[in-house]
Design a protein around this motif. Structure first.
Motif, PDB file in Angstrom:
ATOM      1  N   ARG A  66      65.699  -4.758  43.792  1.00 50.83           N
ATOM      2  CA  ARG A  66      65.869  -3.810  44.889  1.00 50.83           C
ATOM      3  C   ARG A  66      67.133  -4.147  45.684  1.00 50.83           C
ATOM      4  O   ARG A  66      67.393  -5.304  46.009  1.00 50.83           O
ATOM      5  CB  ARG A  66      64.653  -3.878  45.795  1.00 50.83           C
ATOM      6  CG  ARG A  66      64.652  -2.835  46.830  1.00 50.83           C
ATOM      7  CD  ARG A  66      63.385  -2.889  47.633  1.00 50.83           C
ATOM      8  NE  ARG A  66      63.409  -1.805  48.591  1.00 50.83           N
ATOM      9  CZ  ARG A  66      62.496  -1.570  49.467  1.00 50.83           C
ATOM     10  NH1 ARG A  66      61.434  -2.331  49.515  1.00 50.83           N
ATOM     11  NH2 ARG A  66      62.598  -0.570  50.291  1.00 50.83           N
ATOM     12  N   GLY A  67      67.923  -3.128  45.969  1.00 46.56           N
ATOM     13  CA  GLY A  67      69.163  -3.312  46.712  1.00 46.56           C
ATOM     14  C   GLY A  67      70.395  -3.452  45.838  1.00 46.56           C
ATOM     15  O   GLY A  67      71.510  -3.358  46.340  1.00 46.56           O
ATOM     16  N   ASP A  68      70.218  -3.680  44.538  1.00 43.49           N
ATOM     17  CA  ASP A  68      71.367  -3.753  43.630  1.00 43.49           C
ATOM     18  C   ASP A  68      71.956  -2.367  43.424  1.00 43.49           C
ATOM     19  O   ASP A  68      71.268  -1.355  43.561  1.00 43.49           O
ATOM     20  CB  ASP A  68      70.959  -4.312  42.272  1.00 43.49           C
ATOM     21  CG  ASP A  68      70.710  -5.805  42.301  1.00 43.49           C
ATOM     22  OD1 ASP A  68      71.111  -6.446  43.285  1.00 43.49           O
ATOM     23  OD2 ASP A  68      70.106  -6.309  41.341  1.00 43.49           O
ATOM     24  N   ARG A  69      73.212  -2.335  43.080  1.00 44.46           N
ATOM     25  CA  ARG A  69      73.871  -1.073  42.746  1.00 44.46           C
ATOM     26  C   ARG A  69      74.107  -1.071  41.240  1.00 44.46           C
ATOM     27  O   ARG A  69      74.820  -1.918  40.726  1.00 44.46           O
ATOM     28  CB  ARG A  69      75.180  -0.925  43.495  1.00 44.46           C
ATOM     29  CG  ARG A  69      75.843   0.430  43.322  1.00 44.46           C
ATOM     30  CD  ARG A  69      77.144   0.506  44.093  1.00 44.46           C
ATOM     31  NE  ARG A  69      77.027   0.099  45.474  1.00 44.46           N
ATOM     32  CZ  ARG A  69      76.744   0.932  46.487  1.00 44.46           C
ATOM     33  NH1 ARG A  69      76.549   2.207  46.242  1.00 44.46           N
ATOM     34  NH2 ARG A  69      76.668   0.488  47.718  1.00 44.46           N
ATOM     35  N   ASN A 110      68.794   5.802  43.779  1.00 39.53           N
ATOM     36  CA  ASN A 110      69.383   6.830  44.619  1.00 39.53           C
ATOM     37  C   ASN A 110      70.539   7.443  43.837  1.00 39.53           C
ATOM     38  O   ASN A 110      71.479   6.731  43.460  1.00 39.53           O
ATOM     39  CB  ASN A 110      69.868   6.212  45.929  1.00 39.53           C
ATOM     40  CG  ASN A 110      70.392   7.231  46.899  1.00 39.53           C
ATOM     41  OD1 ASN A 110      70.833   8.310  46.529  1.00 39.53           O
ATOM     42  ND2 ASN A 110      70.346   6.883  48.172  1.00 39.53           N
ATOM     43  N   ASN A 113      74.393   7.110  45.427  1.00 36.39           N
ATOM     44  CA  ASN A 113      75.191   5.887  45.465  1.00 36.39           C
ATOM     45  C   ASN A 113      74.800   4.840  44.434  1.00 36.39           C
ATOM     46  O   ASN A 113      75.421   3.795  44.332  1.00 36.39           O
ATOM     47  CB  ASN A 113      75.137   5.270  46.865  1.00 36.39           C
ATOM     48  CG  ASN A 113      73.726   5.017  47.337  1.00 36.39           C
ATOM     49  OD1 ASN A 113      72.784   4.992  46.547  1.00 36.39           O
ATOM     50  ND2 ASN A 113      73.574   4.845  48.632  1.00 36.39           N
ATOM     51  N   LEU A 115      72.079   2.929  44.311  1.00 35.13           N
ATOM     52  CA  LEU A 115      71.287   1.803  44.807  1.00 35.13           C
ATOM     53  C   LEU A 115      69.879   1.848  44.247  1.00 35.13           C
ATOM     54  O   LEU A 115      69.250   2.905  44.159  1.00 35.13           O
ATOM     55  CB  LEU A 115      71.222   1.815  46.329  1.00 35.13           C
ATOM     56  CG  LEU A 115      72.479   1.373  47.045  1.00 35.13           C
ATOM     57  CD1 LEU A 115      72.327   1.526  48.554  1.00 35.13           C
ATOM     58  CD2 LEU A 115      72.837  -0.054  46.712  1.00 35.13           C
TER      59      LEU A 115
END
Length: 122
Positions: A66-69, A110, A113, A115
């Protein structure tokens, strides 16, 4: 005399160019490796006929969290999971998609972007 000079110049140039290619590093370490592996230091361990005993050197598996792109290549329709109910996944919120970059691994991403909101199977 002119014939000898015309012949001597290309031979001298050839000798200067070929000498570093034949010299090697002087340590004799390149003798046991195949010729194609000598010019590619990033060759995987199996290329030399040796096994790495499960260490998987040179092979990296991406573990998304979670939070990685993620790369935008994975935010492509071929990775989308349209039938998320079949995989027992919750419906994605507006602007998000479930993507499947690998087997048995699912990411809620998302779309704007890239994410990762949720990572399952990692």
């Amino acid at each position: 005399m002119k014939k000898h000079r015309i012949l001597a110049i290309p031979l001298a140039v050839l000798a200067l160019v070929a000498a570093p290619a034949v010299a090697g590093d002087g340590k004799g370490a390149d003798k046991d490796k195949p010729a194609h592996a000598q010019s590619h230091p990033a060759t995987p361990p199996m290329a030399y006929g040796h096994h790495d005993n499960g260490k998987h050197k040179g092979w990296e598996k991406q573990a998304w969290k979670r939070g990685d792109r993620i790369p935008l290549a994975y935010v492509d329709s071929r990775y989308y999971i349209n039938d998320y109910r079949v995989y027992r996944l919750q419906p994605p919120p507006a602007g998000y998609r479930w993507v499947r970059p690998m087997d048995d691994r699912y990411l809620l991403v998302n779309l704007a972007n890239g994410l990762v909101a949720e990572a399952l199977g990692y």
